[in-house]
Design a protein around this motif. Structure first.
Motif, PDB file in Angstrom:
ATOM      1  N   HIS A 117       0.818  -1.221   0.000  1.00  0.00           N
ATOM      2  CA  HIS A 117       0.000   0.000   0.000  1.00  0.00           C
ATOM      3  C   HIS A 117       0.850   1.268   0.000  1.00  0.00           C
ATOM      4  O   HIS A 117       0.359   2.344   0.356  1.00  0.00           O
ATOM      5  N   ARG A 118       2.079   1.125  -0.421  1.00  0.00           N
ATOM      6  CA  ARG A 118       2.988   2.271  -0.391  1.00  0.00           C
ATOM      7  C   ARG A 118       2.478   3.433  -1.231  1.00  0.00           C
ATOM      8  O   ARG A 118       2.686   4.597  -0.889  1.00  0.00           O
ATOM      9  N   PHE A 119       1.812   3.128  -2.340  1.00  0.00           N
ATOM     10  CA  PHE A 119       1.361   4.192  -3.242  1.00  0.00           C
ATOM     11  C   PHE A 119      -0.155   4.381  -3.182  1.00  0.00           C
ATOM     12  O   PHE A 119      -0.786   4.761  -4.153  1.00  0.00           O
ATOM     13  N   SER A 120      -0.725   4.130  -2.032  1.00  0.00           N
ATOM     14  CA  SER A 120      -2.157   4.344  -1.845  1.00  0.00           C
ATOM     15  C   SER A 120      -2.529   5.813  -2.002  1.00  0.00           C
ATOM     16  O   SER A 120      -1.706   6.709  -1.777  1.00  0.00           O
ATOM     17  N   ASP A 121      -3.789   6.034  -2.368  1.00  0.00           N
ATOM     18  CA  ASP A 121      -4.346   7.383  -2.335  1.00  0.00           C
ATOM     19  C   ASP A 121      -4.859   7.597  -0.915  1.00  0.00           C
ATOM     20  O   ASP A 121      -5.977   7.213  -0.567  1.00  0.00           O
ATOM     21  N   TRP A 122      -4.035   8.226  -0.079  1.00  0.00           N
ATOM     22  CA  TRP A 122      -4.374   8.371   1.341  1.00  0.00           C
ATOM     23  C   TRP A 122      -5.448   9.416   1.580  1.00  0.00           C
ATOM     24  O   TRP A 122      -5.996   9.504   2.689  1.00  0.00           O
ATOM     25  N   ALA A 123      -5.794  10.187   0.560  1.00  0.00           N
ATOM     26  CA  ALA A 123      -6.849  11.180   0.717  1.00  0.00           C
ATOM     27  C   ALA A 123      -8.233  10.580   0.458  1.00  0.00           C
ATOM     28  O   ALA A 123      -9.240  11.203   0.792  1.00  0.00           O
ATOM     29  N   ALA A 124      -8.284   9.402  -0.134  1.00  0.00           N
ATOM     30  CA  ALA A 124      -9.574   8.773  -0.435  1.00  0.00           C
ATOM     31  C   ALA A 124     -10.162   8.156   0.830  1.00  0.00           C
ATOM     32  O   ALA A 124      -9.444   7.604   1.664  1.00  0.00           O
ATOM     33  N   ARG A 125     -11.455   8.273   0.971  1.00  0.00           N
ATOM     34  CA  ARG A 125     -12.150   7.684   2.104  1.00  0.00           C
ATOM     35  C   ARG A 125     -13.304   6.832   1.596  1.00  0.00           C
ATOM     36  O   ARG A 125     -13.907   7.183   0.574  1.00  0.00           O
TER      37      ARG A 125
END
Length: 390
Positions: free
Chosen positions: A143-151
């Motif tokens: 998950h290193r390149f996850s979109d961390w802003a997505a919920r």
């Protein structure tokens, strides 16, 4: 007393201020807290903070910083608490975020990547490599390149984020113990002082032109380039987009070379659209260029002066060999002692960081002795060793 084993359950993200305040109050009773962040920056100038991960001795928490109504003030108080060491790995970007958010660098600060370089783990050692070596853990980087802003975030994402502070506790303890045994605690403290300086994280718009490495000594051109680069930095901050998305480096160099005075002239530069040239950003760029045109000759910038005759390539090569030998002998990362540019400056007789602090005892004194002919380099079996000159 035996230490309780930390829970392996995936933490439920904290989304309200009361829960965050309770967590931070508990963590303020710890000797140290491990800290990490997840953020997005691909589309913005300023990093968009998405998660903060925290771990004390007995708990791991993930804070959803994008939760509506969440007040991060308790986190700011924890990061400012001088009684609790804040432990990061590769701290620079995380610290920059907190400096922007709270107006101060977390204190006291400890970077395990820097400490690992002092302890001989090599240049810029990764978190997963240290986790294997000091915590016996394997890190899943899926998950290193996850979109961390997505919920919403998935349990797998939360687990991945939490792992970045979970094993950091064992890494920190292992490094502290190792460096204390080797008498290198003071070395790390010197390195942390630079990381704790807010100036380390603040880009000066007026010096951004130097990054473009212009190949001319035409000071009038350099003044226009300085103005254009400073404008880009400030404008990128204002509209919050990456500087290269606002205007590429080659565009600034062309603008400085052609010195446009009107929107029509500006629109001819590569990468500048007609709409941009006629809009607010184009107008502010033209105004910055006009101010640069008015500068008197004595206010024009110039490239750094040449250092004089280049040092002997053979001397630089010898210093590189000495650097490798001293790094090997003292089990410290070569890059932490001196960069290639610093070796060239040292060969030319300039002052460099390797001649100060703990670096001087490890490498600087030997480098000066080699230059003065007081020592030589020899081979002992499969190793290079320093020989006192007769």
């Amino acid at each position: 007393m035996s230490r309780r084993q930390p829970s392996t359950e995936v933490p439920v993200p904290i989304t309200d201020t009361a829960a965050l305040a309770a967590l931070c109050e508990r963590l303020q009773g710890e000797a140290f807290v491990t800290v990490d962040t997840e953020f997005m920056r691909e589309r913005t100038y300023w990093p968009e903070l998405c998660l903060v991960q925290l771990a004390g001795d007995h708990e791991v928490a993930v804070v959803d910083t994008m939760a509506p109504g969440l007040d991060l003030a308790p986190l700011g108080a924890l990061l400012a608490d001088s009684k609790v060491v804040k432990v990061f790995h590769a701290a620079r970007q995380d610290v920059e975020i907190f400096l922007l958010k709270f107006g101060a660098v977390p204190t006291p600060l400890y970077d395990t990547q820097v400490a690992a370089m002092v302890a001989g783990f090599g240049d810029q050692v990764s978190y997963d490599a240290l986790a294997r070596a000091l915590a016996g853990a394997s890190i899943d980087k899926a998950h290193r390149f996850s979109d961390w802003a997505a919920r919403p975030l998935s349990p797998a994402q939360i687990s991945y984020a939490a792992a970045d502070v979970t094993h950091l506790r064992a890494i920190y303890r292992g490094l502290v113990a190792r460096l204390e045994r080797e008498g290198r605690t003071g070395w790390v403290e010197e390195e942390m002082a630079a990381l704790a300086d807010p100036a380390t994280y603040r880009a000066d718009p007026e010096t951004q032109w130097e990054r473009l490495k212009p190949r001319t000594h035409n000071r009038r051109f350099l003044a226009l380039l300085r103005a254009a680069a400073a404008w880009r930095e400030r404008e990128a901050q204002r509209v919050n987009i990456p500087r290269q998305r606002l205007a590429k480096d080659e565009t600034l160099l062309e603008v400085a070379a052609t010195a446009p005075t009107t929107p029509a002239e500006l629109s001819r530069a590569r990468g500048i659209t007609d709409g941009f040239a006629k809009g607010k950003s184009g107008a502010s760029l033209l105004a910055a260029l006009e101010e640069a045109r008015k500068l008197p000759d004595d206010a024009l910038p110039e490239l750094p002066r040449d250092r004089g005759p280049a040092p002997s390539p053979a001397l630089v090569a010898l210093l590189k060999v000495l650097l490798a030998a001293q790094s090997e002998a003292h089990h410290v990362a070569p890059r932490l002692l001196a960069s290639t540019d610093e070796l060239e400056r040292l060969a030319a007789g300039e002052d460099v960081p390797a001649l100060h602090g703990w670096r001087r005892s490890v490498f600087g004194d030997a480098a000066l002795a080699l230059k003065a002919g007081r020592i030589a380099l020899g081979v002992d079996g499969k190793k290079v060793r320093v020989i006192e000159a007769g």
